[in-house]
Design an enzyme around this catalytic site. Structure first.
Site, PDB file in Angstrom:
ATOM      1  N   ARG A   7      57.349  38.254  63.557  1.00  0.00           N
ATOM      2  CA  ARG A   7      57.068  37.394  62.405  1.00  0.00           C
ATOM      3  C   ARG A   7      55.567  37.373  62.270  1.00  0.00           C
ATOM      4  NH1 ARG A   7      59.860  35.960  58.285  1.00  0.00           N
ATOM      5  NH2 ARG A   7      59.007  33.864  58.089  1.00  0.00           N
ATOM      6  N   ARG A  39      52.232  24.481  57.267  1.00  0.00           N
ATOM      7  CA  ARG A  39      51.380  23.381  57.741  1.00  0.00           C
ATOM      8  C   ARG A  39      49.936  23.586  57.327  1.00  0.00           C
ATOM      9  NH1 ARG A  39      51.342  24.550  64.314  1.00  0.00           N
ATOM     10  NH2 ARG A  39      50.327  26.563  64.177  1.00  0.00           N
ATOM     11  N   ARG A  94      62.022  11.658  72.631  1.00  0.00           N
ATOM     12  CA  ARG A  94      61.650  10.616  73.592  1.00  0.00           C
ATOM     13  C   ARG A  94      61.930   9.217  73.053  1.00  0.00           C
ATOM     14  NH1 ARG A  94      56.087  12.837  73.382  1.00  0.00           N
ATOM     15  NH2 ARG A  94      56.095  14.577  74.851  1.00  0.00           N
ATOM     16  N   TYR A 149      57.357  36.119  73.980  1.00  0.00           N
ATOM     17  CA  TYR A 149      56.812  34.965  73.275  1.00  0.00           C
ATOM     18  C   TYR A 149      56.035  34.119  74.293  1.00  0.00           C
ATOM     19  CZ  TYR A 149      57.245  31.219  69.738  1.00  0.00           C
ATOM     20  OH  TYR A 149      57.018  30.263  68.780  1.00  0.00           O
ATOM     21  N   GLU A 202      48.980  27.549  56.381  1.00  0.00           N
ATOM     22  CA  GLU A 202      49.687  28.649  57.057  1.00  0.00           C
ATOM     23  C   GLU A 202      50.966  29.007  56.311  1.00  0.00           C
ATOM     24  OE1 GLU A 202      48.457  27.724  61.681  1.00  0.00           O
ATOM     25  OE2 GLU A 202      50.525  28.225  61.201  1.00  0.00           O
ATOM     26  N   ARG A 257      62.759  23.329  72.603  1.00  0.00           N
ATOM     27  CA  ARG A 257      61.475  23.045  73.249  1.00  0.00           C
ATOM     28  C   ARG A 257      60.779  21.814  72.681  1.00  0.00           C
ATOM     29  NH1 ARG A 257      57.725  28.196  72.339  1.00  0.00           N
ATOM     30  NH2 ARG A 257      56.066  27.079  71.275  1.00  0.00           N
ATOM     31  N   ASP A 288      53.039  31.803  75.789  1.00  0.00           N
ATOM     32  CA  ASP A 288      51.913  30.929  75.495  1.00  0.00           C
ATOM     33  C   ASP A 288      50.721  31.410  76.321  1.00  0.00           C
ATOM     34  OD1 ASP A 288      52.744  29.113  73.568  1.00  0.00           O
ATOM     35  OD2 ASP A 288      53.758  27.838  75.030  1.00  0.00           O
TER      36      ASP A 288
HETATM   37  P1  FAD Z   1      46.276  39.451  71.907  1.00  0.00           P
HETATM   38  O1  FAD Z   1      45.490  38.212  71.785  1.00  0.00           O
HETATM   39  O2  FAD Z   1      47.054  39.924  70.727  1.00  0.00           O
HETATM   40  O3  FAD Z   1      45.266  40.624  72.375  1.00  0.00           O
HETATM   41  C1  FAD Z   1      45.571  41.989  72.309  1.00  0.00           C
HETATM   42  C2  FAD Z   1      44.297  42.706  71.946  1.00  0.00           C
HETATM   43  O4  FAD Z   1      44.519  44.118  72.045  1.00  0.00           O
HETATM   44  C3  FAD Z   1      43.855  42.451  70.505  1.00  0.00           C
HETATM   45  O5  FAD Z   1      42.523  41.995  70.475  1.00  0.00           O
HETATM   46  C4  FAD Z   1      44.015  43.798  69.835  1.00  0.00           C
HETATM   47  O6  FAD Z   1      43.025  44.046  68.830  1.00  0.00           O
HETATM   48  C5  FAD Z   1      43.824  44.755  71.009  1.00  0.00           C
HETATM   49  N1  FAD Z   1      44.460  46.057  70.778  1.00  0.00           N
HETATM   50  C6  FAD Z   1      45.740  46.297  70.429  1.00  0.00           C
HETATM   51  N2  FAD Z   1      45.939  47.627  70.283  1.00  0.00           N
HETATM   52  C7  FAD Z   1      44.744  48.226  70.531  1.00  0.00           C
HETATM   53  C8  FAD Z   1      44.302  49.579  70.511  1.00  0.00           C
HETATM   54  N3  FAD Z   1      45.112  50.572  70.155  1.00  0.00           N
HETATM   55  N4  FAD Z   1      43.007  49.840  70.824  1.00  0.00           N
HETATM   56  C9  FAD Z   1      42.154  48.842  71.130  1.00  0.00           C
HETATM   57  N5  FAD Z   1      42.520  47.547  71.149  1.00  0.00           N
HETATM   58  C10 FAD Z   1      43.786  47.248  70.864  1.00  0.00           C
HETATM   59  N6  FAD Z   1      49.625  29.856  72.798  1.00  0.00           N
HETATM   60  C11 FAD Z   1      49.419  28.646  73.346  1.00  0.00           C
HETATM   61  O7  FAD Z   1      49.379  28.524  74.574  1.00  0.00           O
HETATM   62  N7  FAD Z   1      49.202  27.534  72.552  1.00  0.00           N
HETATM   63  C12 FAD Z   1      49.194  27.600  71.195  1.00  0.00           C
HETATM   64  O8  FAD Z   1      49.001  26.582  70.520  1.00  0.00           O
HETATM   65  C13 FAD Z   1      49.439  28.877  70.589  1.00  0.00           C
HETATM   66  N8  FAD Z   1      49.453  28.995  69.254  1.00  0.00           N
HETATM   67  C14 FAD Z   1      49.679  30.229  68.693  1.00  0.00           C
HETATM   68  C15 FAD Z   1      49.662  30.329  67.311  1.00  0.00           C
HETATM   69  C16 FAD Z   1      49.869  31.560  66.699  1.00  0.00           C
HETATM   70  C17 FAD Z   1      49.844  31.687  65.196  1.00  0.00           C
HETATM   71  C18 FAD Z   1      50.107  32.696  67.511  1.00  0.00           C
HETATM   72  C19 FAD Z   1      50.355  34.046  66.885  1.00  0.00           C
HETATM   73  C20 FAD Z   1      50.107  32.595  68.887  1.00  0.00           C
HETATM   74  C21 FAD Z   1      49.902  31.362  69.507  1.00  0.00           C
HETATM   75  N9  FAD Z   1      49.855  31.237  70.891  1.00  0.00           N
HETATM   76  C22 FAD Z   1      49.656  30.010  71.444  1.00  0.00           C
HETATM   77  C23 FAD Z   1      50.024  32.404  71.783  1.00  0.00           C
HETATM   78  C24 FAD Z   1      48.695  33.081  72.164  1.00  0.00           C
HETATM   79  O9  FAD Z   1      48.034  33.519  70.990  1.00  0.00           O
HETATM   80  C25 FAD Z   1      48.995  34.306  73.056  1.00  0.00           C
HETATM   81  O10 FAD Z   1      49.719  33.929  74.188  1.00  0.00           O
HETATM   82  C26 FAD Z   1      47.744  35.073  73.535  1.00  0.00           C
HETATM   83  O11 FAD Z   1      46.742  35.137  72.580  1.00  0.00           O
HETATM   84  C27 FAD Z   1      48.164  36.482  73.904  1.00  0.00           C
HETATM   85  O12 FAD Z   1      47.076  37.203  74.447  1.00  0.00           O
HETATM   86  P2  FAD Z   1      47.184  38.784  74.604  1.00  0.00           P
HETATM   87  O13 FAD Z   1      45.909  39.222  75.224  1.00  0.00           O
HETATM   88  O14 FAD Z   1      48.462  39.129  75.235  1.00  0.00           O
HETATM   89  O15 FAD Z   1      47.315  39.345  73.106  1.00  0.00           O
HETATM   90  N1  UDP Z   2      60.139  22.494  64.079  1.00  0.00           N
HETATM   91  C1  UDP Z   2      60.667  21.752  63.036  1.00  0.00           C
HETATM   92  N2  UDP Z   2      59.869  20.859  62.384  1.00  0.00           N
HETATM   93  C2  UDP Z   2      58.564  20.672  62.725  1.00  0.00           C
HETATM   94  C3  UDP Z   2      58.029  21.419  63.806  1.00  0.00           C
HETATM   95  C4  UDP Z   2      58.848  22.327  64.464  1.00  0.00           C
HETATM   96  O1  UDP Z   2      61.825  21.908  62.692  1.00  0.00           O
HETATM   97  O2  UDP Z   2      57.900  19.861  62.080  1.00  0.00           O
HETATM   98  C5  UDP Z   2      61.043  23.474  64.728  1.00  0.00           C
HETATM   99  C6  UDP Z   2      60.865  24.891  64.179  1.00  0.00           C
HETATM  100  O3  UDP Z   2      62.136  25.490  64.152  1.00  0.00           O
HETATM  101  C7  UDP Z   2      60.018  25.566  65.225  1.00  0.00           C
HETATM  102  C8  UDP Z   2      60.504  24.894  66.497  1.00  0.00           C
HETATM  103  O4  UDP Z   2      60.769  23.540  66.109  1.00  0.00           O
HETATM  104  O5  UDP Z   2      60.230  26.955  65.256  1.00  0.00           O
HETATM  105  C9  UDP Z   2      59.512  24.935  67.631  1.00  0.00           C
HETATM  106  O6  UDP Z   2      58.323  24.319  67.200  1.00  0.00           O
HETATM  107  P1  UDP Z   2      56.912  24.723  67.779  1.00  0.00           P
HETATM  108  O7  UDP Z   2      55.888  23.868  67.153  1.00  0.00           O
HETATM  109  O8  UDP Z   2      57.026  24.749  69.256  1.00  0.00           O
HETATM  110  O9  UDP Z   2      56.796  26.197  67.184  1.00  0.00           O
HETATM  111  P2  UDP Z   2      55.698  27.332  67.319  1.00  0.00           P
HETATM  112  O10 UDP Z   2      54.999  27.331  65.991  1.00  0.00           O
HETATM  113  O11 UDP Z   2      54.784  26.997  68.475  1.00  0.00           O
HETATM  114  O12 UDP Z   2      56.536  28.521  67.541  1.00  0.00           O
END
Ligand code: FAD
Ligand code: UDP
Length: 378
Positions: A256, A287, A183, A360, A312, A179, A362
Site C-alpha cells: 500500500r 488524517r 481501555r 510490517y 495523508e 493492535r 515498526d
Molecule cells: P527504509 O527506511 O525503506 O530504507 C531502505 C533504504 O534503502 C531506502 O533509503 C532506499 O532508498 C534504499 N534503497 C532501496 N533500494 C536501493 C537500491 N537499489 N540502491 C540504493 N539504495 C536503495 N514505525 C514505527 O515504529 N512508528 C511509526 O509511527 C511508524 N510510522 C510509519 C508510517 C509510515 C507512513 C510508514 C510507511 C512506516 C512507518 N513506520 C513506523 C515503519 C518505519 O518506517 C520502518 O520500520 C523503517 O523505516 C524501516 O527501515 P528500513 O531501513 O527497513 O527501510
Molecule cells: N483504525 C481505525 N480508526 C482510526 C485509527 C485506526 O479504524 O481512527 C484502524 C485501521 O483499520 C488501521 C488499524 O486500526 O489500519 C490500525 O491502526 P494503526 O494506527 O495502528 O495503523 P497504522 O497506520 O500504524 O498501520
C-alpha cells in the site's frame, strides 16, 4: 577488496547494520539511491520544524535494550501519541478507545457504565456469530463489532479503515484492528509500550549519529552497476525490495502506498494536536499531521508563528510507486516465501529490514531484527 561490507540502503536497517559492523572493525560502505540518508524515517527542517517527510513516525517499544540503544545516539523527547478523530457526526473523539471516547460517545462516566454499554453494543454481533456457529471473527468487521460494538465501528472504524486499505472491512483480516487498545481508564496514550518518544532534532539526526565515521554515497543505485558494487566488498547487506533483487522472477510483491500533501501555514497552531484522523467517508484523506506537535508541547508551539501540516491519502500501489506497507495476504506471502528461499541460499548477501524481509516492521522491530542478524556474523 576495498570494503568488508557494502550496505545497500541508509535507512534504519542499513544504519544499524553499518554501525554495528564498523564498531566491530569492519570496513563499510553505505549507498542509497535517494538524495538523503534515513530512508522512510527522514525528517527535514523546514520553517524551524522537523517535518516527517515519509509520514508520521513515533518511536515506541517495551524492549529496554532497544530503547537504551537509540538513546545512546540521541536524546528522545516525551511525546506520547494521542490522536483525535473527527467522526461522520462532525464531533471529536479521543483515540484509542478509552473512557474519554466512551464518555464522548454515550455520556457514560464510570468503567462499570461503559462496560455495560459495550456489552449491549456487542451483543447483536456476538449472538449472530454464536447462532451461525462461528467461534473466531472471520474479518475486520466481525472483529470490530464483537470487540467494541456498532456505534464505535460505524463512527470511528469502518470508513477510516476502508479509506486506508481501499477494501471493504468484510474483506480485511481481523488482526489489523486487534493492535488498537481498548481501555476502561481515562488514558489517551495510543500505545501500550513502556517507552515512547521522538528524537530531539529529528530522526535524520539519529541516523547521522549512527553513521558517524562511515562512508556514505547518496544518489547511488545498487542496480545501476550491481557487478561493480559486488566486486567492492566481501559481503553485501541489502535493505531494498527483495523482489527487485531477484529481477521479479516470481512476480511483483504488492504494497500500500501513501501520498502526502504538505502545506506551510501562516498560523501557529492549526489543529492543536500532532495527529487528527478523519473517520468519515466524504473526506478523501485519512488524517492530518501537524508536525510541530511532535517536538514542542503546550504553549511552546506559539514560539514559532508558522506551522506545517500534511494530509495523508492512502493509495493502491503500482510498480514504480514508493513502497510503504507490505500487503501480507496469502498471495503475497506465498510469493515472498519463494524469494526468501533464494535469499537463504545466498552466501554473499544478507537481507535486512522492512522491504528486504517484506515484513510490517515498526522501527524498534527493524533495529532488533537487524542487531540479531549482525550479531550472528561478527
Ligand atoms: P527504509 O527506511 O525503506 O530504507 C531502505 C533504504 O534503502 C531506502 O533509503 C532506499 O532508498 C534504499 N534503497 C532501496 N533500494 C536501493 C537500491 N537499489 N540502491 C540504493 N539504495 C536503495 N514505525 C514505527 O515504529 N512508528 C511509526 O509511527 C511508524 N510510522 C510509519 C508510517 C509510515 C507512513 C510508514 C510507511 C512506516 C512507518 N513506520 C513506523 C515503519 C518505519 O518506517 C520502518 O520500520 C523503517 O523505516 C524501516 O527501515 P528500513 O531501513 O527497513 O527501510
Ligand atoms: N483504525 C481505525 N480508526 C482510526 C485509527 C485506526 O479504524 O481512527 C484502524 C485501521 O483499520 C488501521 C488499524 O486500526 O489500519 C490500525 O491502526 P494503526 O494506527 O495502528 O495503523 P497504522 O497506520 O500504524 O498501520
Amino acid at each position: 577488496m576495498e570494503f568488508d561490507y557494502l550496505i545497500v540502503g541508509a535507512g534504519l536497517a542499513g544504519a544499524t547494520a553499518a554501525h554495528e559492523l564498523s564498531r566491530a572493525g569492519k570496513r563499510c560502505l553505505v549507498i542509497d539511491k535517494r538524495p538523503h540518508i534515513a530512508g522512510n524515517v527522514f525528517t527535514q527542517l523546514i520553517d524551524g520544524i522537523n517535518v516527517h517527510k515519509y509520514g508520521a513516525h513515533i518511536f515506541h517499544t517495551s524492549d529496554r535494550r532497544i530503547w537504551d540503544y537509540v538513546n545512546s545516539f540521541v536524546e528522545f523527547n516525551r511525546y506520547t501519541n494521542s490522536p483525535v478523530a473527527v467522526a461522520p457526526d462532525g464531533r471529536l473523539y479521543n483515540l484509542p478507545f478509552n473512557m474519554n471516547t466512551f464518555y464522548q460517545m454515550w455520556g457514560v462516566k464510570t468503567p462499570a457504565e461503559a462496560q455495560q454499554k459495550i456489552d449491549e453494543q456487542r451483543r447483536e454481533a456476538v449472538e449472530r456469530m454464536r447462532a451461525e456457529g462461528i467461534s473466531e471473527p472471520r474479518n475486520l468487521e466481525e472483529q470490530a463489532l464483537t470487540l467494541i460494538g456498532r456505534d464505535i465501528y460505524e463512527k470511528l472504524i469502518k470508513h477510516y479503515t476502508e479509506k486506508q486499505w481501499g477494501r471493504k472491512c468484510t474483506d480485511l483480516p481481523a488482526f489489523i484492528i486487534r493492535r488498537l487498545p481498548v481501555r476502561l481508564t481515562f488514558d489517551n496514550n495510543y500505545f501500550n509500550d513502556s517507552y515512547q518518544g521522538i528524537p530531539i532534532g529529528g530522526y535524520t539526526r539519529l541516523i547521522e549519529r549512527m553513521l558517524e565515521g562511515i562512508e556514505v554515497r547518496l544518489n547511488t543505485d545498487y542496480f545501476d552497476d550491481k557487478d561493480a558494487f559486488d566486486a567492492m566488498a566481501e559481503k553485501v547487506i541489502y535493505t531494498g525490495e527483495i523482489d527487485r533483487f531477484y529481477d521479479y522472477c516470481y512476480g511483483h510483491l504488492q504494497y500500500r502506498t501513501v501520498s502526502f500533501e504538505t502545506e506551510s501555514l501562516d498560523e501557529a497552531n492549526y489543529q492543536g494536536n500532532a495527529v487528527v484522523n478523519y473517520t468519515d467517508s466524504s473526506t478523501p484523506f485519512t488524517r492530518i499531521i501537524e508536525h510541530k506537535h511532535f517536538e514542542c508541547f503546550g504553549n511552546d508551539v506559539y514560539a514559532n508563528p508558522r506551522t506545517i501540516i500534511s494530509r495523508e491519502y492512502s493509495k493502491e500501489w503500482n510498480p514504480g510507486d514508493e513502497p510503504y506497507y507490505p500487503v501480507n495476504d496469502e498471495r503475497n506471502s506465498a510469493i515472498y516465501e519463494k524469494y526468501k528461499a533464494l535469499a537463504e541460499g545466498d552466501e554473499k548477501v544478507i537481507f535486512c529490514g522492512r522491504l528486504a524481509e517484506y515484513r510490517y516492521y515498526d522501527m524498534h522491530q527493524v533495529i532488533s531484527a537487524t542487531l540479531d542478524k549482525i550479531s550472528r556474523i561478527i
